[in-house]
Each structure stands twice: as structure tokens, then as C-alpha cells.
Design a protein around this motif. Structure first.
Motif, PDB file in Angstrom:
ATOM      1  N   PRO A  54      41.843  22.329  32.024  1.00 38.60           N
ATOM      2  CA  PRO A  54      42.718  23.262  32.755  1.00 38.60           C
ATOM      3  C   PRO A  54      43.578  24.103  31.800  1.00 38.60           C
ATOM      4  O   PRO A  54      44.036  23.606  30.765  1.00 38.60           O
ATOM      5  N   PHE A  55      43.778  25.364  32.178  1.00 35.21           N
ATOM      6  CA  PHE A  55      44.601  26.255  31.354  1.00 35.21           C
ATOM      7  C   PHE A  55      45.981  25.663  31.109  1.00 35.21           C
ATOM      8  O   PHE A  55      46.537  25.821  30.028  1.00 35.21           O
ATOM      9  N   ASP A  56      46.552  25.006  32.115  1.00 34.16           N
ATOM     10  CA  ASP A  56      47.874  24.388  31.949  1.00 34.16           C
ATOM     11  C   ASP A  56      47.869  23.384  30.796  1.00 34.16           C
ATOM     12  O   ASP A  56      48.823  23.328  30.016  1.00 34.16           O
ATOM     13  N   ASP A  57      46.804  22.597  30.694  1.00 38.95           N
ATOM     14  CA  ASP A  57      46.701  21.603  29.616  1.00 38.95           C
ATOM     15  C   ASP A  57      46.524  22.267  28.246  1.00 38.95           C
ATOM     16  O   ASP A  57      46.817  21.662  27.222  1.00 38.95           O
ATOM     17  N   LEU A  58      46.034  23.498  28.257  1.00 41.63           N
ATOM     18  CA  LEU A  58      45.850  24.245  27.008  1.00 41.63           C
ATOM     19  C   LEU A  58      47.115  25.011  26.619  1.00 41.63           C
ATOM     20  O   LEU A  58      47.175  25.606  25.542  1.00 41.63           O
ATOM     21  N   GLY A  59      48.103  25.007  27.512  1.00 43.48           N
ATOM     22  CA  GLY A  59      49.363  25.688  27.226  1.00 43.48           C
ATOM     23  C   GLY A  59      49.410  27.138  27.681  1.00 43.48           C
ATOM     24  O   GLY A  59      50.264  27.897  27.235  1.00 43.48           O
ATOM     25  N   TYR A  60      48.521  27.528  28.592  1.00 45.51           N
ATOM     26  CA  TYR A  60      48.484  28.907  29.073  1.00 45.51           C
ATOM     27  C   TYR A  60      48.875  28.966  30.545  1.00 45.51           C
ATOM     28  O   TYR A  60      48.343  28.238  31.373  1.00 45.51           O
ATOM     29  N   TRP A  84      36.401  45.528  27.157  1.00 46.35           N
ATOM     30  CA  TRP A  84      35.036  45.381  27.652  1.00 46.35           C
ATOM     31  C   TRP A  84      34.701  46.400  28.744  1.00 46.35           C
ATOM     32  O   TRP A  84      33.595  46.401  29.280  1.00 46.35           O
ATOM     33  N   GLU A  85      35.684  47.240  29.077  1.00 42.29           N
ATOM     34  CA  GLU A  85      35.507  48.300  30.076  1.00 42.29           C
ATOM     35  C   GLU A  85      34.909  47.773  31.375  1.00 42.29           C
ATOM     36  O   GLU A  85      33.857  48.221  31.845  1.00 42.29           O
ATOM     37  N   VAL A  86      35.612  46.791  31.938  1.00 46.76           N
ATOM     38  CA  VAL A  86      35.181  46.150  33.170  1.00 46.76           C
ATOM     39  C   VAL A  86      36.417  45.882  34.023  1.00 46.76           C
ATOM     40  O   VAL A  86      37.517  45.729  33.496  1.00 46.76           O
ATOM     41  N   VAL A  87      36.244  45.866  35.334  1.00 46.18           N
ATOM     42  CA  VAL A  87      37.332  45.528  36.246  1.00 46.18           C
ATOM     43  C   VAL A  87      37.050  44.132  36.795  1.00 46.18           C
ATOM     44  O   VAL A  87      35.978  43.880  37.348  1.00 46.18           O
ATOM     45  N   LEU A  88      38.026  43.238  36.621  1.00 48.54           N
ATOM     46  CA  LEU A  88      37.865  41.867  37.078  1.00 48.54           C
ATOM     47  C   LEU A  88      38.489  41.691  38.453  1.00 48.54           C
ATOM     48  O   LEU A  88      39.520  42.299  38.760  1.00 48.54           O
ATOM     49  N   ASP A  89      37.876  40.864  39.266  1.00 49.17           N
ATOM     50  CA  ASP A  89      38.361  40.547  40.607  1.00 49.17           C
ATOM     51  C   ASP A  89      39.658  39.741  40.464  1.00 49.17           C
ATOM     52  O   ASP A  89      39.642  38.622  39.953  1.00 49.17           O
ATOM     53  N   GLU A  90      40.772  40.322  40.915  1.00 52.00           N
ATOM     54  CA  GLU A  90      42.082  39.681  40.758  1.00 52.00           C
ATOM     55  C   GLU A  90      42.146  38.306  41.424  1.00 52.00           C
ATOM     56  O   GLU A  90      42.718  37.364  40.872  1.00 52.00           O
ATOM     57  N   GLU A  91      41.567  38.198  42.608  1.00 54.22           N
ATOM     58  CA  GLU A  91      41.600  36.925  43.329  1.00 54.22           C
ATOM     59  C   GLU A  91      40.791  35.862  42.580  1.00 54.22           C
ATOM     60  O   GLU A  91      41.239  34.730  42.428  1.00 54.22           O
ATOM     61  N   GLU A 111      42.170  32.347  40.811  1.00 60.42           N
ATOM     62  CA  GLU A 111      41.639  31.051  41.225  1.00 60.42           C
ATOM     63  C   GLU A 111      40.998  30.276  40.078  1.00 60.42           C
ATOM     64  O   GLU A 111      40.763  29.074  40.203  1.00 60.42           O
ATOM     65  N   ALA A 112      40.715  30.941  38.978  1.00 65.00           N
ATOM     66  CA  ALA A 112      40.087  30.272  37.821  1.00 65.00           C
ATOM     67  C   ALA A 112      41.104  29.344  37.171  1.00 65.00           C
ATOM     68  O   ALA A 112      42.158  29.790  36.720  1.00 65.00           O
ATOM     69  N   ARG A 113      40.804  28.076  37.125  1.00 69.62           N
ATOM     70  CA  ARG A 113      41.725  27.075  36.577  1.00 69.62           C
ATOM     71  C   ARG A 113      41.337  26.607  35.182  1.00 69.62           C
ATOM     72  O   ARG A 113      42.134  25.977  34.501  1.00 69.62           O
ATOM     73  N   THR A 114      40.101  26.912  34.774  1.00 72.93           N
ATOM     74  CA  THR A 114      39.605  26.473  33.468  1.00 72.93           C
ATOM     75  C   THR A 114      38.945  27.641  32.752  1.00 72.93           C
ATOM     76  O   THR A 114      38.556  28.626  33.392  1.00 72.93           O
ATOM     77  N   PRO A 115      38.803  27.556  31.447  1.00 73.86           N
ATOM     78  CA  PRO A 115      38.077  28.607  30.729  1.00 73.86           C
ATOM     79  C   PRO A 115      36.662  28.824  31.270  1.00 73.86           C
ATOM     80  O   PRO A 115      36.206  29.960  31.360  1.00 73.86           O
ATOM     81  N   GLY A 116      35.984  27.757  31.654  1.00 78.47           N
ATOM     82  CA  GLY A 116      34.629  27.901  32.185  1.00 78.47           C
ATOM     83  C   GLY A 116      34.590  28.734  33.452  1.00 78.47           C
ATOM     84  O   GLY A 116      33.734  29.604  33.620  1.00 78.47           O
ATOM     85  N   GLN A 117      35.544  28.480  34.359  1.00 76.55           N
ATOM     86  CA  GLN A 117      35.621  29.255  35.592  1.00 76.55           C
ATOM     87  C   GLN A 117      35.982  30.709  35.294  1.00 76.55           C
ATOM     88  O   GLN A 117      35.443  31.624  35.915  1.00 76.55           O
ATOM     89  N   GLU A 120      33.004  32.619  34.039  1.00 70.23           N
ATOM     90  CA  GLU A 120      32.108  32.989  35.137  1.00 70.23           C
ATOM     91  C   GLU A 120      32.553  34.299  35.779  1.00 70.23           C
ATOM     92  O   GLU A 120      31.724  35.166  36.074  1.00 70.23           O
ATOM     93  N   VAL A 121      33.863  34.436  35.996  1.00 69.50           N
ATOM     94  CA  VAL A 121      34.398  35.655  36.614  1.00 69.50           C
ATOM     95  C   VAL A 121      34.104  36.865  35.731  1.00 69.50           C
ATOM     96  O   VAL A 121      33.632  37.900  36.211  1.00 69.50           O
ATOM     97  N   VAL A 122      34.383  36.729  34.441  1.00 68.48           N
ATOM     98  CA  VAL A 122      34.166  37.845  33.515  1.00 68.48           C
ATOM     99  C   VAL A 122      32.686  38.199  33.445  1.00 68.48           C
ATOM    100  O   VAL A 122      32.321  39.377  33.536  1.00 68.48           O
ATOM    101  N   ASN A 123      31.834  37.214  33.309  1.00 63.73           N
ATOM    102  CA  ASN A 123      30.397  37.493  33.168  1.00 63.73           C
ATOM    103  C   ASN A 123      29.781  38.024  34.455  1.00 63.73           C
ATOM    104  O   ASN A 123      28.865  38.851  34.405  1.00 63.73           O
ATOM    105  N   GLN A 124      30.298  37.628  35.615  1.00 61.28           N
ATOM    106  CA  GLN A 124      29.828  38.221  36.871  1.00 61.28           C
ATOM    107  C   GLN A 124      30.167  39.710  36.914  1.00 61.28           C
ATOM    108  O   GLN A 124      29.349  40.525  37.337  1.00 61.28           O
TER     109      GLN A 124
END
Length: 87
Positions: free
Chosen positions: A33-39, A55-62, A66-72, A75-79
């Protein structure tokens, strides 16, 4: 196709919000979790802004909020990158 990798994310997190000295950002932190990483949400907001500009991309704010971990978050960025490439 360009992919946003964990190393890209950790570099931008460190650039925008610094790094907690007690956390090994070089390990597999995909499911930590980002919280455990200090973010907090402000650090992710700053990182999101950097990603959108660099990266000239627009990310979905919602989805970002909702992303709680770097992996999540990856996924948002790569989508978004995949959607941009398909357009």
C-alpha cells in the motif's frame, strides 16, 4: 507499445514527493500500500500530474484515487496509454 513500468513510477514518486529512507523502493513493492511506502494522496496527485505531462496522457481521476498500491496505479496508467495508442 509503450508501457509504464514500476521503475518509472518509483522514479517519479521520488522526484515529486521524495522517498522514505526506511522503505526499500528497489524491491518488489507492487502490492505494498502507498501508505506503507510513505506516500499520501498529495504525493499521488503530484505524480499523476507529472505522468500526464511527460507521457501526454489523461488519467481517470476516480481510478487514480481508488488505486491503493503501485500495481493498481500502474494498471490505471497503462490502460490510459493503451487507450491513447488505440485511438
Amino acid at each position: 507499445m509503450t508501457r509504464f513500468e514500476l521503475t518509472d513510477l518509483t522514479a517519479l514518486l521520488s522526484e515529486s514527493a521524495g522517498a522514505d529512507e526506511g522503505v526499500d523502493m528497489d524491491g518488489d513493492i507492487t502490492d505494498v500500500p502507498f501508505d506503507d511506502l510513505g506516500y499520501d494522496s498529495l504525493a499521488l496527485l503530484q505524480t499523476t500530474g507529472l505522468i500526464e505531462r511527460q507521457w501526454e496522457v489523461v488519467l481517470d481521476e476516480e481510478a487514480v484515487s481508488e488505486a491503493r498500491t503501485p500495481g493498481q496505479y500502474l494498471e490505471v496508467v497503462n490502460q490510459a496509454l493503451n487507450a491513447r495508442a488505440a485511438a
